[in-house]
Design a protein around this motif. Structure first.
Motif, PDB file in Angstrom:
ATOM      1  N   SER A  38       0.843  -1.206   0.000  1.00  0.00           N
ATOM      2  CA  SER A  38       0.000   0.000   0.000  1.00  0.00           C
ATOM      3  C   SER A  38       0.878   1.255   0.000  1.00  0.00           C
ATOM      4  O   SER A  38       2.081   1.179  -0.197  1.00  0.00           O
ATOM      5  CB  SER A  38      -0.939  -0.019   1.198  1.00  0.00           C
ATOM      6  OG  SER A  38      -0.201   0.286   2.354  1.00  0.00           O
ATOM      7  N   GLY A  43      -0.947  -0.944   7.899  1.00  0.00           N
ATOM      8  CA  GLY A  43      -1.599  -2.252   7.784  1.00  0.00           C
ATOM      9  C   GLY A  43      -2.984  -2.192   8.381  1.00  0.00           C
ATOM     10  O   GLY A  43      -3.756  -1.263   8.109  1.00  0.00           O
ATOM     11  N   ALA A  59      -7.754  -1.086  13.600  1.00  0.00           N
ATOM     12  CA  ALA A  59      -7.579  -1.140  15.066  1.00  0.00           C
ATOM     13  C   ALA A  59      -8.119   0.137  15.705  1.00  0.00           C
ATOM     14  O   ALA A  59      -7.766   1.248  15.322  1.00  0.00           O
ATOM     15  CB  ALA A  59      -6.110  -1.331  15.410  1.00  0.00           C
ATOM     16  N   THR A 125       4.686  -1.526  -3.371  1.00  0.00           N
ATOM     17  CA  THR A 125       5.535  -2.600  -3.883  1.00  0.00           C
ATOM     18  C   THR A 125       4.937  -3.945  -3.466  1.00  0.00           C
ATOM     19  O   THR A 125       5.381  -4.552  -2.470  1.00  0.00           O
ATOM     20  CB  THR A 125       6.975  -2.444  -3.311  1.00  0.00           C
ATOM     21  OG1 THR A 125       7.438  -1.128  -3.627  1.00  0.00           O
ATOM     22  CG2 THR A 125       7.934  -3.470  -3.895  1.00  0.00           C
ATOM     23  N   ALA A 266      -9.042  -9.988   8.790  1.00  0.00           N
ATOM     24  CA  ALA A 266      -9.071  -9.069   9.935  1.00  0.00           C
ATOM     25  C   ALA A 266      -8.353  -9.638  11.146  1.00  0.00           C
ATOM     26  O   ALA A 266      -7.556  -8.968  11.797  1.00  0.00           O
ATOM     27  CB  ALA A 266     -10.508  -8.739  10.299  1.00  0.00           C
TER      28      ALA A 266
HETATM   29  C1  LIG Z   1     -11.296  -4.258  11.917  1.00  0.00           C
HETATM   30  C2  LIG Z   1     -10.177  -4.494  12.885  1.00  0.00           C
HETATM   31  C3  LIG Z   1     -10.259  -4.010  14.188  1.00  0.00           C
HETATM   32  C4  LIG Z   1      -9.213  -4.225  15.078  1.00  0.00           C
HETATM   33  N1  LIG Z   1      -9.285  -3.672  16.327  1.00  0.00           N
HETATM   34  C5  LIG Z   1      -8.232  -3.770  17.157  1.00  0.00           C
HETATM   35  C6  LIG Z   1      -8.215  -3.052  18.386  1.00  0.00           C
HETATM   36  O1  LIG Z   1      -9.134  -2.310  18.698  1.00  0.00           O
HETATM   37  N2  LIG Z   1      -7.137  -3.208  19.194  1.00  0.00           N
HETATM   38  C7  LIG Z   1      -6.069  -3.997  18.849  1.00  0.00           C
HETATM   39  O2  LIG Z   1      -5.107  -4.081  19.620  1.00  0.00           O
HETATM   40  N3  LIG Z   1      -6.040  -4.663  17.674  1.00  0.00           N
HETATM   41  C8  LIG Z   1      -7.089  -4.552  16.818  1.00  0.00           C
HETATM   42  N4  LIG Z   1      -7.063  -5.172  15.619  1.00  0.00           N
HETATM   43  C9  LIG Z   1      -5.948  -6.071  15.303  1.00  0.00           C
HETATM   44  C10 LIG Z   1      -4.680  -5.319  14.874  1.00  0.00           C
HETATM   45  O3  LIG Z   1      -5.006  -4.277  13.998  1.00  0.00           O
HETATM   46  C11 LIG Z   1      -3.756  -6.313  14.150  1.00  0.00           C
HETATM   47  O4  LIG Z   1      -3.569  -7.469  14.949  1.00  0.00           O
HETATM   48  C12 LIG Z   1      -2.382  -5.725  13.857  1.00  0.00           C
HETATM   49  O5  LIG Z   1      -2.492  -4.420  13.331  1.00  0.00           O
HETATM   50  C13 LIG Z   1      -1.663  -6.660  12.893  1.00  0.00           C
HETATM   51  O6  LIG Z   1      -0.415  -6.124  12.541  1.00  0.00           O
HETATM   52  P1  LIG Z   1       0.547  -6.922  11.554  1.00  0.00           P
HETATM   53  O7  LIG Z   1       1.699  -6.064  11.296  1.00  0.00           O
HETATM   54  O8  LIG Z   1       0.805  -8.295  12.092  1.00  0.00           O
HETATM   55  O9  LIG Z   1      -0.310  -7.167  10.234  1.00  0.00           O
HETATM   56  P2  LIG Z   1      -0.843  -6.057   9.218  1.00  0.00           P
HETATM   57  O10 LIG Z   1      -1.170  -4.815   9.938  1.00  0.00           O
HETATM   58  O11 LIG Z   1      -1.918  -6.724   8.427  1.00  0.00           O
HETATM   59  O12 LIG Z   1       0.417  -5.738   8.301  1.00  0.00           O
HETATM   60  C14 LIG Z   1       0.753  -6.520   7.178  1.00  0.00           C
HETATM   61  C15 LIG Z   1       1.182  -5.593   6.063  1.00  0.00           C
HETATM   62  O13 LIG Z   1       1.595  -6.396   4.968  1.00  0.00           O
HETATM   63  C16 LIG Z   1       1.200  -5.755   3.783  1.00  0.00           C
HETATM   64  N5  LIG Z   1       1.135  -6.782   2.744  1.00  0.00           N
HETATM   65  C17 LIG Z   1       0.269  -7.834   2.670  1.00  0.00           C
HETATM   66  N6  LIG Z   1       0.534  -8.560   1.567  1.00  0.00           N
HETATM   67  C18 LIG Z   1       1.570  -7.964   0.950  1.00  0.00           C
HETATM   68  C19 LIG Z   1       2.297  -8.249  -0.253  1.00  0.00           C
HETATM   69  N7  LIG Z   1       1.992  -9.286  -1.021  1.00  0.00           N
HETATM   70  N8  LIG Z   1       3.322  -7.424  -0.600  1.00  0.00           N
HETATM   71  C20 LIG Z   1       3.654  -6.341   0.172  1.00  0.00           C
HETATM   72  N9  LIG Z   1       2.987  -6.031   1.300  1.00  0.00           N
HETATM   73  C21 LIG Z   1       1.972  -6.823   1.688  1.00  0.00           C
HETATM   74  C22 LIG Z   1      -0.162  -5.161   4.124  1.00  0.00           C
HETATM   75  O14 LIG Z   1      -0.517  -4.113   3.237  1.00  0.00           O
HETATM   76  C23 LIG Z   1       0.078  -4.673   5.555  1.00  0.00           C
HETATM   77  O15 LIG Z   1       0.527  -3.338   5.585  1.00  0.00           O
HETATM   78  C24 LIG Z   1      -8.070  -4.954  14.678  1.00  0.00           C
HETATM   79  C25 LIG Z   1      -7.979  -5.418  13.359  1.00  0.00           C
HETATM   80  C26 LIG Z   1      -9.021  -5.184  12.469  1.00  0.00           C
HETATM   81  C27 LIG Z   1      -8.883  -5.643  11.040  1.00  0.00           C
END
Ligand SMILES: Cc1cc2nc3c(=O)[nH]c(=O)nc-3n(C[C@H](O)[C@H](O)[C@H](O)COP(=O)(O)OP(=O)(O)OC[C@H]3O[C@@H](n4cnc5c(N)ncnc54)[C@H](O)[C@@H]3O)c2cc1C
Length: 310
Positions: A38, A43, A59, A125, A266
């Motif tokens: 993005s 994320g 989140a 990317t 999610a």
């Molecule tokens: C609707 C919702 C509500 C939530 N509410 C809460 C809350 O209130 N409190 C809380 O603590 N947590 C909450 N969460 C959970 C929390 O947001 C996530 O657990 C956390 O942000 C995950 O982080 P991450 O880095 O593991 O994954 P992500 O944030 O998903 O990061 C992964 C990244 O990889 C990138 N990516 C994916 N595929 C590719 C590819 N092929 N090439 C390049 N880049 C790629 C994506 O664009 C993304 O930026 C919520 C989540 C959602 C969806």
């Protein structure tokens, strides 16, 4: 601890797991590049600037329980970290326990951006084949660490997986007039088994809603989200609006506009046992712990402390 200074590493994803992993590995001397599909950091810790509002549609808030995460967040964000004051009510109207629900004044994605400050990132990317990034396959990196949600990571690694993430349909709804219905008394209503599993009033995050408006974020429950996952994002507010207005006592006549968002990955069920991965490829993310902001950051941080090339 092994010096990583000769290694070039790719981290896929600029969410919390990605910035924590990249930061820790860079601190150990590796040359780390984040590859993000993005336009920037965040994320699922996502914020949208829209019609004069700043809305967290992913989140909603985060905890600062672990002293390592609390210290990193406070150092990166200073007084932009703010604590929600109003309660979250359950389905019976009872306030849920609160040991600190925090948000970033300018949008929760800014937390991620601040934690990633100074890291090398290539935005827009998308990676389609993680192996092709490896030096051994003609790419430029010695190892690749994916932080994309596990089902997406498995695809990037060319693996089959039975594990699927839980989707969530989200809507942002804007009403004319401030502090309408129950919004002054509660920050959010939570009823995980209901069609409307979560709804929250962004006005409690000072300065986020444009003057004269009440802004609500709604998240559908798992069964409802699965049943309507193929519907276009534009239809999502219409699916949730009636339930939101009933729960909060919002006057339907004050409705102004809305937008929808589909989170296909999610939440993870958590507790993933990482399968044997192809050489040079690694996964870290919330599937190894819980789908929470703090857990995602800790997963990336801990990987970076112990990671070895092979
Ligand atoms: C609707 C919702 C509500 C939530 N509410 C809460 C809350 O209130 N409190 C809380 O603590 N947590 C909450 N969460 C959970 C929390 O947001 C996530 O657990 C956390 O942000 C995950 O982080 P991450 O880095 O593991 O994954 P992500 O944030 O998903 O990061 C992964 C990244 O990889 C990138 N990516 C994916 N595929 C590719 C590819 N092929 N090439 C390049 N880049 C790629 C994506 O664009 C993304 O930026 C919520 C989540 C959602 C969806």
């Amino acid at each position: 601890m092994k010096d990583l200074s000769r290694l070039r590493l790719a981290v896929i994803g600029a969410g919390l797991s990605g910035v924590a992993a990249a930061r820790g590995l860079a601190d150990r001397g590796a040359r780390v590049t984040i590859l993000e599909k993005s336009r920037g950091f965040g994320g699922r810790c996502a914020s949208k600037r829209w019609q004069g509002h700043v809305v967290d549609h992913g989140a909603q808030y985060f905890t600062l329980r672990d002293p390592r995460f609390a210290a990193a967040a406070r150092t990166a964000c200073g007084d932009a970290l703010q604590r929600l004051q109003a309660p979250v009510l359950d389905g019976t109207g009872t306030a849920l326990p609160d040991d600190g629900r925090w948000f970033h004044r300018e949008g929760n994605s800014r937390l991620v951006r601040a934690l990633g400050e100074g890291l090398l990132i290539r935005t827009e990317t998308p990676v389609s084949d993680a192996r092709a990034l490896l030096r051994a396959e003609g790419g430029e990196f010695d190892a690749v660490i994916s932080t994309a949600p596990w089902p997406q990571t498995a695809k990037l690694f060319g693996l089959q997986t039975e594990v699927d993430d839980i989707p969530c349909l989200a809507a942002v709804l804007v009403y004319r007039g401030e502090w309408l219905g129950l919004t002054r008394d509660a920050y959010a209503l939570r009823d995980p088994a209901a069609e409307l599993a979560w709804s929250a009033c962004e006005n409690h995050k000072c300065g986020r809603a444009a003057a004269g408006c009440t802004v609500l974020v709604a998240h559908a429950g798992e069964a409802f989200s699965r049943a309507h996952l193929e519907r276009p994002a534009t239809e999502i507010p219409g699916l949730l609006r009636g339930a939101v207005e009933a729960a909060w006592g919002m006057p339907a006549a004050a409705f102004v506009e809305a937008l929808g968002h589909r989170w296909c990955f999610a939440r993870s069920e958590g507790g993933l046992q990482t399968p044997l991965l192809p050489p040079g490829l690694f996964y870290v993310g919330d599937a190894l712990r819980r789908s929470r902001v703090e857990d995602a950051w800790l997963a990336g941080h801990e990987l970076a402390q112990t990671w070895q090339p092979a």
